[in-house]
Design an enzyme around this catalytic site. Structure first.
Site, mmCIF file in Angstrom:
data_model
loop_
_atom_site.group_PDB
_atom_site.id
_atom_site.type_symbol
_atom_site.label_atom_id
_atom_site.label_comp_id
_atom_site.label_asym_id
_atom_site.label_seq_id
_atom_site.Cartn_x
_atom_site.Cartn_y
_atom_site.Cartn_z
ATOM 1 N N ARG A 164 -28.770 59.408 88.140
ATOM 2 C CA ARG A 164 -28.209 58.600 87.528
ATOM 3 C C ARG A 164 -26.946 58.829 86.754
ATOM 4 N NH1 ARG A 164 -30.150 56.636 92.532
ATOM 5 N NH2 ARG A 164 -32.422 56.283 92.127
ATOM 6 N N GLU A 290 -43.913 56.994 90.911
ATOM 7 C CA GLU A 290 -42.561 57.764 91.790
ATOM 8 C C GLU A 290 -43.201 58.883 92.163
ATOM 9 O OE1 GLU A 290 -38.751 56.595 90.430
ATOM 10 O OE2 GLU A 290 -39.267 54.518 91.289
ATOM 11 N N ASP A 369 -36.521 46.392 87.885
ATOM 12 C CA ASP A 369 -35.681 47.854 87.856
ATOM 13 C C ASP A 369 -34.230 47.353 87.220
ATOM 14 O OD1 ASP A 369 -35.428 50.677 87.044
ATOM 15 O OD2 ASP A 369 -35.967 51.176 89.564
ATOM 16 N N GLU A 391 -37.251 50.271 76.487
ATOM 17 C CA GLU A 391 -35.907 50.692 77.517
ATOM 18 C C GLU A 391 -35.073 49.524 77.895
ATOM 19 O OE1 GLU A 391 -37.960 53.567 79.840
ATOM 20 O OE2 GLU A 391 -36.147 53.452 81.619
ATOM 21 N N GLU A 397 -27.016 51.621 86.478
ATOM 22 C CA GLU A 397 -27.243 51.942 87.784
ATOM 23 C C GLU A 397 -27.134 51.193 89.408
ATOM 24 O OE1 GLU A 397 -31.163 53.513 88.246
ATOM 25 O OE2 GLU A 397 -31.561 53.460 90.031
ATOM 26 N N GLU A 515 -22.311 39.911 88.607
ATOM 27 C CA GLU A 515 -23.630 39.278 88.991
ATOM 28 C C GLU A 515 -23.328 38.135 90.042
ATOM 29 O OE1 GLU A 515 -25.612 35.870 86.599
ATOM 30 O OE2 GLU A 515 -27.583 36.498 87.060
HETATM 31 C C1 BDP Z 1 -34.883 54.252 88.346
HETATM 32 C C2 BDP Z 1 -33.907 54.861 89.710
HETATM 33 C C3 BDP Z 1 -34.917 56.803 89.350
HETATM 34 C C4 BDP Z 1 -35.822 57.033 88.248
HETATM 35 C C5 BDP Z 1 -36.430 55.572 87.705
HETATM 36 C C6 BDP Z 1 -37.010 55.551 86.923
HETATM 37 O O1 BDP Z 1 -33.685 55.035 90.645
HETATM 38 O O2 BDP Z 1 -33.915 57.187 89.349
HETATM 39 O O3 BDP Z 1 -37.042 57.951 88.094
HETATM 40 O O4 BDP Z 1 -35.637 54.418 87.033
HETATM 41 O O5 BDP Z 1 -37.031 54.896 85.451
HETATM 42 O O6 BDP Z 1 -34.486 52.827 88.607
HETATM 43 O O7 BDP Z 1 -37.850 56.833 86.206
#
Ligand code: BDP
Length: 683
Positions: A164, A290, A369, A391, A397, A515
């Site tokens: 990213r 993930e 996210d 965070e 992104e 937005e």
């Molecule tokens: C998402 C991203 C990914 C990150 C993930 C994270 O697409 O690349 O690994 O967050 O925060 O936004 O771990």
């Protein structure tokens, strides 16, 4: 170049009254103190005062001659300068005092830190005043950071790529090695310290094969060099680690957090690291998320996982930053109770109080996210006995990837000012993360960085404002977005009124504009899968990532209510729960995040949902055109390269905005069959 120097340009002060005032006071400085940080202060002052003052040479003078004195409170007799020593009890370890003092003919400025770090922050604060052409004759500034942890997370990979990243390659790594040219790392440390950032993790939270070796002899000495550079600017270095390291480094068959050998393995590892980096910050961990390994593989929970590492780091004063971005990315919409938004809370709320005191849970600002608009994560306020950091993502992104303009401070402000009602009215997120609402041992804010090795660091020069703004805002969440933007504009482009006015309005409008042409009303996710730039209306709709808009011929939005939906709203404290759960009370900007409604549903604004979609998409494109007009009017008022860099990006933004408008409008027109009231052409 100015692009490279960012807000530490230290332009020549124009020949006006101030220059004389500055020359008198800044002519002779003296830094009392001999730590590494004081050495950095000397260097910075020498460069800055020379560059700003027209003076041939700037060098340190003796204490007796000095008119600018930088010190900690122990080395000067404060009463000689009219300062009550008790004043210092109101600031914390990283705070400072800046005070002007008149002694007969002579004017003096004192910058007194509680520690050397305070002196460093005070120095940068003072230099900011000079750059902003402020009078320094009657200064009396007492200032200290509101948040203890003020962290930057790099998502840099050892091959030099950045997950990213939208502004070139890593400044830390290349070709599976630590870069040999560390000058840029030092300049980054200066930029971060100048806005008060005090911690940094230098590698991606997704730790792959090679990065797993960062905590071994293969890399650790070179990483120690990087830690040294940051140390001189008051930043502690952290590393993201692989939870399965004991296995992947070939030492053990298991990474089970309750296994004795695993525990010993991490203890030895920690000892090895601290031998070379005595002030090592600790570990950042993404586990069970993930496809990353984690305690779930051994039927253990996240407290077991985090505590394993915490125990290893404890005796060295190290910290585990454990991320709450944990969800099942292989889920599908199985039933109406499955909801990715619920995952972080479900995983971590039951563990509140079970973590060691040197664990901090890191929670993304929203439950999904980093979309253009998300409600605040319900974990804020819910974790009452567990240290927390918030965070943010400075890297854009999902927000135009530093091609499109999107100044994020206004969004972050909304998050920090949000009232969770955790302990009744006034339980804002900022009071939670600064540790004042609950008695956290350690807490604060972290963010995913937006820099790379592009000449201007951030791709789009205007995206520097997000890096700057992040630091300033987390130092003091009570600053307004407007104040922060103004500071940045004047530090970056000088003090021309017209430039200030135009750039300020561009920044302040930009989030709303983005937005408007993407996904208003809180729906999110209609973005291209994988790379996350540009529209893709159904890109995620039938995938397993848990990110849906549920548009069909009748309506759209995610029903997250308690009665008929996923029940996500139940994770909030009563006051917010009632608002979000109610179709009539839910604020328009979050409507589709919480409710599934017909296209003809009437918003508080009086428009129907479908008409709002058409209107805002048409409007968003026009707004981008007006950004371009504003910027174009500034030609000749700044360096050509800067001007063209942004103009170029604005052109890309316009193309992007049109694609969003056309695809989103067409999609909903086809789904709903409802005409635009204003009869505009929908493709
Ligand atoms: C998402 C991203 C990914 C990150 C993930 C994270 O697409 O690349 O690994 O967050 O925060 O936004 O771990």
């Amino acid at each position: 170049t100015p692009a490279y120097k960012c807000w530490l340009n230290y332009d020549l002060i124009a020949k006006n009254d101030r220059l004389e005032e500055y020359k008198e006071i800044c002519g002779d400085f003296n830094v009392l103190g001999d730590t590494l940080i004081y050495k950095s202060i000397k260097e910075e002052l020498t460069v800055a005062l020379h560059s700003m003052s027209h003076k041939e040479e700037v060098a340190e003078s003796t204490f007796e001659d000095a008119t600018l004195i930088i010190s900690d409170s122990e080395r000067v007799n404060l009463e000689d300068y009219g300062v009550e020593p008790s004043l210092f009890s109101s600031i914390n370890e990283e705070g400072f005092l800046i005070k002007s003092f008149h002694n007969g003919e002579r004017n003096t400025v004192l910058i007194i830190g509680k520690t050397d770090k305070g002196s460093l922050y005070g120095t940068y604060h003072f230099l900011r005043l000079l750059q902003g052409n402020e009078s320094i004759e009657a200064l009396h500034i007492l200032n200290s950071p509101k948040n203890r942890v003020r962290m930057m997370n790099q998502w840099d990979n050892v091959d030099g790529s950045i997950e990213r990243g939208y502004s070139g390659q890593s400044i830390f790594f290349e070709n599976d090695q630590i870069t040999s040219n560390l000058d840029r790392v030092k300049d980054y440390a200066r930029l971060l310290a100048s806005v008060g950032v005090n911690a940094i993790s230098i590698n991606n939270v997704n730790v792959w094969k090679v990065e797993t070796h960062f905590i071994t002899n293969r890399f650790i000495n070179e990483i120690a060099d990087i830690a040294g550079i940051f140390r001189a600017y008051g930043l502690k270095l952290f590393l993201s680690i692989n939870f399965a390291s004991p296995i992947e480094l070939g030492d053990l068959q298991t990474a089970d957090p309750l296994d004795k050998e695993v525990k010993n393995w991490w203890k030895e590892k920690a000892a090895e690291i601290y031998k070379v980096i005595p002030d090592f910050g600790g570990f950042v961990v993404k586990a069970d998320s993930e496809h990353r390994p984690g305690p779930f593989s051994y039927d253990r929970n996240h407290a077991d996982g985090a505590n394993l590492l915490a125990e290893a780091l404890e005796s060295f004063g190290g910290i585990v930053v454990w991320r709450c971005f944990v969800y099942n990315c292989m889920q599908d919409w199985r039933d109406r109770k499955t909801d990715r938004a619920k995952a972080a809370y479900e995983n971590f709320k039951p563990l509140d109080g079970k973590f060691h005191s040197n664990v901090i849970l890191q929670v993304k600002n929203g439950p999904m996210d980093f979309q253009v608009r998300e409600p605040v994560s319900p974990l804020f306020g819910a974790l009452q006995q567990t240290n927390q950091v918030l965070e943010f993502q400075i890297a854009q992104e999902y927000l135009g990837q530093q091609k499109d303009l999107c100044f994020l401070v206004p969004m972050w402000k909304e998050v920090l000012d949000f009232d969770t009602y955790a302990k009744g009215e006034g339980s804002t997120v900022k009071k939670i993360v600064d540790g004042s609402l609950y008695d956290y041992q350690i807490s604060g804010i972290a963010a995913v960085s937006n820099i790379g090795n592009d000449e201007n660091w951030t791709g789009n020069t205007l995206a520097q404002a997000n890096l700057y703004g992040y630091g300033r805002l987390i130092w003091d969440p009570d600053l307004t977005a407007d104040e922060i933007a103004k500071e940045w504009v004047s530090l970056t482009f000088g003090n021309d009124d017209n430039v200030q006015e135009q750039v300020l309005s561009m920044l302040m409008d930009s989030w709303g504009i983005y937005e408007n042409y993407t996904t208003p009303l809180g729906i999110g996710w209609m973005i291209n899968p994988h790379h996350h730039y540009g529209p893709n209306v159904d890109g995620y709709e039938y995938s397993r990532w848990g990110t849906y808009h549920f548009a069909d011929r009748d309506g759209l939005g995610v029903d997250r209510t308690i009665e008929t939906g996923t029940g996500y709203t139940a994770q909030y404290f009563k006051e917010n729960q009632e608002i979000y759960n109610s179709l009539s009370d839910c604020p328009d900007e979050f409507l589709l995040f919480f409710h599934h409604v017909p296209y003809t549903h009437v918003l508080k604004s009086g428009e129907t949902v479908i008409q709002h979609y058409y209107n805002s998409h048409f409007k968003g494109v026009e707004q981008v055109k007006s950004l371009i007009e504003k910027w174009t009017s500034l030609e000749g008022k700044m360096e050509k390269q800067q001007f063209e860099n942004v103009l170029n990006r604005l052109d890309m933004q316009l193309t992007n905005a049109k694609e969003w408008r056309d695809q989103v409008n067409t999609y909903f027109y086809r789904k709903s069959g409802i005409e635009d009231e204003k009869g505009r052409k929908i493709y």
